[in-house]
Design a protein around this motif. Structure first.
Motif, mmCIF file in Angstrom:
data_model
loop_
_atom_site.group_PDB
_atom_site.id
_atom_site.type_symbol
_atom_site.label_atom_id
_atom_site.label_comp_id
_atom_site.label_asym_id
_atom_site.label_seq_id
_atom_site.Cartn_x
_atom_site.Cartn_y
_atom_site.Cartn_z
ATOM 1 N N GLU A 342 0.751 -1.006 -0.284
ATOM 2 C CA GLU A 342 0.030 0.283 0.015
ATOM 3 C C GLU A 342 0.519 1.753 0.095
ATOM 4 O OE1 GLU A 342 -1.882 -0.433 3.272
ATOM 5 O OE2 GLU A 342 -3.582 -1.617 2.242
ATOM 6 N N GLU A 343 1.798 1.140 1.025
ATOM 7 C CA GLU A 343 2.554 2.352 1.098
ATOM 8 C C GLU A 343 3.787 2.733 -0.114
ATOM 9 O OE1 GLU A 343 5.555 1.650 3.885
ATOM 10 O OE2 GLU A 343 4.120 1.884 5.781
ATOM 11 N N LEU A 344 3.664 1.380 -1.235
ATOM 12 C CA LEU A 344 4.350 1.946 -2.307
ATOM 13 C C LEU A 344 3.556 2.263 -3.477
ATOM 14 C CD1 LEU A 344 6.906 0.987 -4.744
ATOM 15 C CD2 LEU A 344 6.045 -1.314 -5.303
ATOM 16 N N GLU A 345 1.998 1.686 -3.688
ATOM 17 C CA GLU A 345 1.208 2.322 -4.373
ATOM 18 C C GLU A 345 1.022 4.232 -4.824
ATOM 19 O OE1 GLU A 345 -2.443 0.135 -3.959
ATOM 20 O OE2 GLU A 345 -1.298 -1.908 -4.655
ATOM 21 N N TYR A 346 0.981 4.192 -2.717
ATOM 22 C CA TYR A 346 0.569 6.014 -2.212
ATOM 23 C C TYR A 346 1.994 6.269 -3.045
ATOM 24 C CZ TYR A 346 0.918 10.174 0.288
ATOM 25 O OH TYR A 346 0.960 11.007 0.808
#
Length: 762
Positions: A342-346
């Motif tokens: 999720e952090e990577l997508e953000y």
């Protein structure tokens, strides 16, 4: 050792298995036995006798004070000369104890005081002595007498007793207890009289000292008497020192003098040939019969044995618990992975939004994402991608992708062509390249080392196959070299522990030089006006720290960079080859066999002929008495050589009295009368073989054919009291008594000389 069951010889290593279980002796010490009621019947019998016929007899010994009535055959009381007095704060009461009663209370044990000076027969604490006399008179039924004690008192004292001690005793007896009369005598002379002695040499070895007194026609020749300052108290202290030295790492049991006295009384004996017996005392053959094992109390850990069903249920519970923990851990790792994705997508979304934005909008978006600049954002995204790939490979079993080659492109670009961010990135690439190159070198060296070891093993195997005898000889020589290195290492350790050794002196010199403000040596001089030096610039400088470290020598370090090796492991590897291929090399030749407990004299000394398990509390709480059994009593015969007492032994003293002093007084015929009765008394003469050893020693000093007779007292401990009791009713005793009127008229120093007492001293 005993042969095995099949008739073949048993090796020393396995011989202990044929031994019976060890005989264990419980530790003994002085303790409270029972409460003794005051006994009034003795006083009633004394009053029924004619006046002056009955007396209270007190054998005032430094080990035990024995008291009773003169018309009885044994004392009614026998107590140690100690007292304890303390105040209980909660109860607001003062408690006092005497004799064995001091051991009845835990608090009283910490307040014990002795009436006698340690190791002597001289009373030094008169408060304790008075308390003991109170206790004795109460137990003898004298508590109800008004005005004090109304019975004559006969008391023993030490030979050559100090006038001050005799004076203080007289003051207590007459002033405190108002006794009608007092007479004192020497305990060993009372014992000699009780055993019907007339002319002879009395050897009295008791708790505080050993005395030799010649007696002619029942009259002691006190001018020729000699004292050896060694007795039962000294033996107990000496045994304690030997035990503490023997178990120098710390014995877990509580050692005290009372226990040592019991061990000496129960287990020690006099050796007829000390040097010969000592030389073979620790031999494995028969050691189990010569040693005595004292078992001290210990707390044993109770292990509850479980059935197979219980063990199976426990194993199943552990397995189920482990499975649940694994599932929980996997779930937590999956949650962390999803969070990172999720952090990577953000951050990728942030990166996508930065496309075609002006500087102001770009800064706003980065500030909202809490990122410094685009380079930092790129770094975060790469690290997250790397972490996620690694996690997926580990947890989800995805195939591991080939790692991309690190990018070091900026290292070839001059600094002038780079901006500030590029220069910073170039520094990072330089650091990464250093680490990458170091890992590559380490990996290459590791592979090269594996190849070298494999090649050496191949060459070694080839040489063994082609020339076995030469290969074995090389192994033997290599093993001897390693053993020599081990010996040198141990020698250096021992030298470093000796302050006077050269190695220790060099080490201390190096330490002092390192701590000095102006260190010298090493051939390197200070520069820049003495403010700085270049210590450490040369790798050899750091070798000084190895020279100051205790035991820092080959084979004693784990530092692989120093190239040191485990000498013992190398020896074991060489011995494994020799055991396999050399028919003349057996297990008995190995270093392990030579260091085995069955080959250790120190093990036999400390733990006997059986293996020792330091994890077993029963074995760690055992005292093994072997050499001490003959060494402690031997001090009487060799006080200077063994006990460090600068005096002659009892045989030498007796020989001097018989051959020199008595011969000088009346000739050889006069001396021969004493030879016919060498009398032994005192508790310290009860050692087995004491009389025979003394006789053999004297026979070597006397003319051939001398009529020498050595005898023991009927009861070496109680005969002094019995002799005083038998003498108390005689006319000689009545003449020797000092009455209270004579005391008041002539003073406390006044005494009457008699054949069983001390003489006046100028």
């Amino acid at each position: 050792m005993a042969p095995s069951a099949v008739g073949g010889p048993v090796s020393t290593r396995d011989a202990w298995m044929t031994l019976p279980p060890p005989t264990l002796y419980p530790v003994k010490e002085a303790k409270f036995e029972k409460y003794v009621e005051p006994q009034t019947d003795g006083r009633e019998r004394a009053l029924a006798l004619p006046q002056g016929q009955a007396a209270i007899v007190i054998d005032n010994g430094s080990s035990n004070v024995r008291a009773g009535w003169s018309f009885e055959d044994k004392p009614r009381l026998s107590i140690p000369p100690i007292m304890a007095k303390y105040r209980e704060r909660k109860l607001q009461k003062t408690f006092s104890f005497a004799g064995h009663d001091c051991y009845a209370d835990t608090a009283a044990r910490g307040h014990i005081r002795n009436a006698f000076e340690a190791g002597t027969g001289i009373v030094s604490n008169w408060d304790v002595m008075e308390h003991l006399l109170d206790h004795i008179f109460i137990k003898l039924g004298m508590n109800g007498v008004e005005g004090g004690i109304d019975m004559p008192i006969v008391m023993t004292e030490a030979i050559a007793n100090f006038p001050y001690s005799r004076k203080s005793m007289a003051e207590i007896i007459f002033e405190c207890y108002q006794a009608p009369s007092l007479v004192t005598g020497i305990d060993s002379l009372f014992s000699y009289r009780h055993n019907k002695g007339n002319t002879g040499l009395v050897v009295s070895s008791s708790y505080s000292a050993t005395h030799l007194i010649p007696i002619y026609n029942q009259k002691p020749l006190l001018a020729q008497a000699t004292r050896l300052n060694w007795g039962g108290w000294h033996e107990a202290e000496y045994l304690l020192k030997l035990i503490k030295l023997k178990y120098h790492t710390g014995f877990p049991g509580k050692l005290n003098t009372s226990q040592a006295e019991q061990m000496i009384r129960d287990f020690c004996y006099v050796s007829l040939d000390y040097n010969k017996e000592l030389s073979g005392y620790l031999e494995w053959t028969g050691l189990e019969d010569r040693e005595r094992i004292v078992q001290y109390p210990y707390t044993e850990e109770i292990i509850i044995q479980k059935s197979e069903e219980e063990l199976a249920r426990i194993a199943e519970r552990k397995k189920e618990s482990g499975r649940r923990l694994q599932e929980q851990a996997a779930k937590m790792r999956l949650e962390r992975l999803m969070k990172k994705e999720e952090e990577l997508e953000y951050y990728k979304d942030v990166q996508h939004r930065l496309v075609d934005q002006n500087k102001k909008e770009t800064k706003r978006i980065l500030d909202d994402a809490e990122v410094k600049d685009e380079a930092a954002l790129e770094k975060i995204i790469k690290e997250l991608e790397k972490t996620i790939k690694k996690q997926r490979t580990k947890d989800l079993g995805e195939p591991e992708e080939e790692q991309e080659a690190p990018d070091f492109s900026l290292l070839d670009v001059p600094d002038e062509e780079l901006d500030e961010a590029g220069i910073k990135q170039k520094r990072q690439q330089r650091l990464l390249k250093s680490n990458h190159d170091a890992r590559a070198r380490a990996k290459a060296e590791k592979e090269a080392e594996k190849a070298r070891i494999a090649e050496e093993a191949r060459l070694d195997e080839e040489r063994r196959t082609n020339n076995l005898e030469a290969w074995l000889e090389d192994k033997r020589q290599a093993r001897l070299a390693k053993l020599e290195q081990i010996k040198e290492r141990d020698r250096l350790k021992a030298d470093l522990g000796n302050r006077k050794s050269l190695a220790s002196q060099i080490r201390m010199k190096n330490i002092a030089n390192l701590a000095s403000d102006t260190p010298t040596g090493g051939g390197r001089k200070r520069r820049r006006g003495g403010d700085d030096d270049d210590f450490g610039a040369d790798d050899a400088d750091w070798g000084v720290y190895r020279s100051v470290a205790i035991g820092a020598n080959k084979g004693d370090s784990d530092d692989e960079e120093e190239g040191e090796e485990d000498l013992e492991a190398s020896v074991r590897a060489l011995e494994a080859d020799l055991l396999e291929y050399d028919k003349d090399f057996t297990y008995e030749n190995t270093l392990e066999a030579q260091n085995d407990w069955s080959k250790s004299l120190l093990h036999a000394f400390r733990h006997g002929p059986r293996p020792f398990d330091p994890s077993n509390p029963a074995e760690t709480h055992r005292l093994h008495l072997n050499v001490e059994r003959i060494r402690v009593p031997e001090v009487l015969f060799q006080p200077s050589a063994i006990g460090g007492v600068d005096q002659a032994g009892v045989v030498e003293i007796a020989g001097d009295i018989l051959n020199q002093r008595l011969t000088g007084l009346g000739g050889e015929g006069y001396r021969d009368e004493f030879l016919r009765d060498i009398f032994l008394t005192g508790g310290n003469t009860l050692f087995e073989n004491f009389d025979e050893r003394l006789k053999r020693g004297l026979m070597a000093l006397l003319p051939m054919g001398a009529d020498l007779k050595v005898r023991r007292a009927g009861d070496a401990v109680l005969d002094a009291w019995r002799g005083a009791a038998g003498w108390a009713g005689t006319g000689e005793c009545r003449k020797a008594r000092v009455s209270k009127a004579e005391y008041e008229e002539k003073g406390a120093e006044y005494m009457k000389e008699h054949d069983l007492g001390n003489a006046f001293s100028g």
